[in-house]
Motif scaffolding. Structure first.
Motif, PDB file in Angstrom:
ATOM      1  N   VAL A 124      -0.028  -1.038   0.155  1.00 25.52           N
ATOM      2  CA  VAL A 124      -0.660   0.283   0.237  1.00 25.52           C
ATOM      3  C   VAL A 124      -0.714   0.930  -1.151  1.00 25.52           C
ATOM      4  O   VAL A 124      -1.736   1.501  -1.541  1.00 25.52           O
ATOM      5  CB  VAL A 124       0.066   1.192   1.258  1.00 25.52           C
ATOM      6  CG1 VAL A 124      -0.485   2.614   1.218  1.00 25.52           C
ATOM      7  CG2 VAL A 124      -0.063   0.610   2.658  1.00 25.52           C
ATOM      8  N   ARG A 125       0.344   0.812  -1.932  1.00 23.36           N
ATOM      9  CA  ARG A 125       0.349   1.358  -3.298  1.00 23.36           C
ATOM     10  C   ARG A 125      -0.750   0.730  -4.141  1.00 23.36           C
ATOM     11  O   ARG A 125      -1.452   1.418  -4.883  1.00 23.36           O
ATOM     12  CB  ARG A 125       1.700   1.106  -3.981  1.00 23.36           C
ATOM     13  CG  ARG A 125       2.760   2.117  -3.639  1.00 23.36           C
ATOM     14  CD  ARG A 125       4.012   1.967  -4.512  1.00 23.36           C
ATOM     15  NE  ARG A 125       3.771   2.572  -5.820  1.00 23.36           N
ATOM     16  CZ  ARG A 125       3.668   1.897  -6.971  1.00 23.36           C
ATOM     17  NH1 ARG A 125       3.780   0.593  -6.995  1.00 23.36           N
ATOM     18  NH2 ARG A 125       3.447   2.520  -8.099  1.00 23.36           N
ATOM     19  N   ARG A 126      -0.905  -0.594  -4.037  1.00 20.48           N
ATOM     20  CA  ARG A 126      -1.932  -1.284  -4.823  1.00 20.48           C
ATOM     21  C   ARG A 126      -3.330  -0.812  -4.431  1.00 20.48           C
ATOM     22  O   ARG A 126      -4.203  -0.685  -5.281  1.00 20.48           O
ATOM     23  CB  ARG A 126      -1.791  -2.791  -4.677  1.00 20.48           C
ATOM     24  CG  ARG A 126      -0.575  -3.302  -5.451  1.00 20.48           C
ATOM     25  CD  ARG A 126      -0.392  -4.780  -5.373  1.00 20.48           C
ATOM     26  NE  ARG A 126      -1.550  -5.479  -5.920  1.00 20.48           N
ATOM     27  CZ  ARG A 126      -1.867  -6.714  -5.609  1.00 20.48           C
ATOM     28  NH1 ARG A 126      -1.130  -7.404  -4.778  1.00 20.48           N
ATOM     29  NH2 ARG A 126      -2.921  -7.293  -6.150  1.00 20.48           N
ATOM     30  N   ILE A 127      -3.548  -0.548  -3.159  1.00 20.30           N
ATOM     31  CA  ILE A 127      -4.848  -0.029  -2.720  1.00 20.30           C
ATOM     32  C   ILE A 127      -5.067   1.372  -3.293  1.00 20.30           C
ATOM     33  O   ILE A 127      -6.133   1.669  -3.835  1.00 20.30           O
ATOM     34  CB  ILE A 127      -4.957  -0.046  -1.180  1.00 20.30           C
ATOM     35  CG1 ILE A 127      -5.132  -1.495  -0.698  1.00 20.30           C
ATOM     36  CG2 ILE A 127      -6.104   0.837  -0.681  1.00 20.30           C
ATOM     37  CD1 ILE A 127      -5.094  -1.687   0.790  1.00 20.30           C
ATOM     38  N   LEU A 128      -4.058   2.227  -3.202  1.00 19.90           N
ATOM     39  CA  LEU A 128      -4.201   3.600  -3.689  1.00 19.90           C
ATOM     40  C   LEU A 128      -4.389   3.675  -5.205  1.00 19.90           C
ATOM     41  O   LEU A 128      -4.963   4.643  -5.704  1.00 19.90           O
ATOM     42  CB  LEU A 128      -2.982   4.431  -3.273  1.00 19.90           C
ATOM     43  CG  LEU A 128      -2.881   4.731  -1.775  1.00 19.90           C
ATOM     44  CD1 LEU A 128      -1.524   5.340  -1.444  1.00 19.90           C
ATOM     45  CD2 LEU A 128      -4.019   5.648  -1.330  1.00 19.90           C
ATOM     46  N   LEU A 129      -3.941   2.676  -5.930  1.00 23.37           N
ATOM     47  CA  LEU A 129      -4.067   2.674  -7.394  1.00 23.37           C
ATOM     48  C   LEU A 129      -5.279   1.890  -7.904  1.00 23.37           C
ATOM     49  O   LEU A 129      -5.551   1.882  -9.106  1.00 23.37           O
ATOM     50  CB  LEU A 129      -2.792   2.091  -8.022  1.00 23.37           C
ATOM     51  CG  LEU A 129      -1.518   2.916  -7.843  1.00 23.37           C
ATOM     52  CD1 LEU A 129      -0.304   2.138  -8.329  1.00 23.37           C
ATOM     53  CD2 LEU A 129      -1.631   4.241  -8.574  1.00 23.37           C
TER      54      LEU A 129
END
Length: 153
Positions: free
Chosen positions: A99-104
């Motif tokens: 999820v962090r990688r998607i948001l960044l």
């Protein structure tokens, strides 16, 4: 070895300019077959396009995070509960890291980069480590691959 790397990098930059698939396709996108074109391996050449099914999940993730102000834990819980399709190379369930990688990921606002990191070999430990470059080898805005508007980003 260095000459080979520069040839591969040049080829990848060219594919980016043509918005063609090289490497793993980012979640939210798909490779659409280009009629009567093949790769060097004889496989069908593919153009990057927005995948309506997974792009909708990208929009949901951003909506939950930006508008609803949900925590990463709650977003992960919802994704797993709703059986959202997993990104390529994901194990069996949604995680904080995914999820962090998607948001960044700037690709969702149409900003595509190639070669932001490079592999550096660590002799003592016998493995390579990704190291961020000062500047990516190539970068460009591709509006037709934009999933999110600037306000959401």
């Amino acid at each position: 070895m260095q000459a080979t790397a520069s040839h591969v990098q040049a080829a990848h930059k060219g594919l980016l300019l043509e918005t063609r698939v090289f490497g793993t396709v980012t979640y939210g996108y798909a490779g659409e077959e280009i009629p009567s074109q093949t790769t060097r391996q004889g496989k069908p050449a593919r153009k990057l396009v927005i995948d309506p099914r997974t792009a909708e999940w990208v929009r949901k993730i951003f909506h939950w995070f930006v508008t609803d102000r949900l925590s990463l834990s709650e977003i992960i819980r919802r994704l797993n509960a709703e059986n959202a399709p997993l990104p390529p190379r994901a194990a069996r369930r949604w995680t904080r890291n995914i999820v962090r990688r998607i948001l960044l990921n700037t690709r969702y606002r149409g900003w595509w980069e190639y070669g932001r990191t490079k592999a550096t070999w660590i002799n003592k430990k016998s493995y390579s480590r990704k190291v961020e470059r000062e500047e990516p080898l190539a970068s460009m805005q591709i509006e037709e691959l934009r999933i999110l508007d600037d306000a959401t980003w």
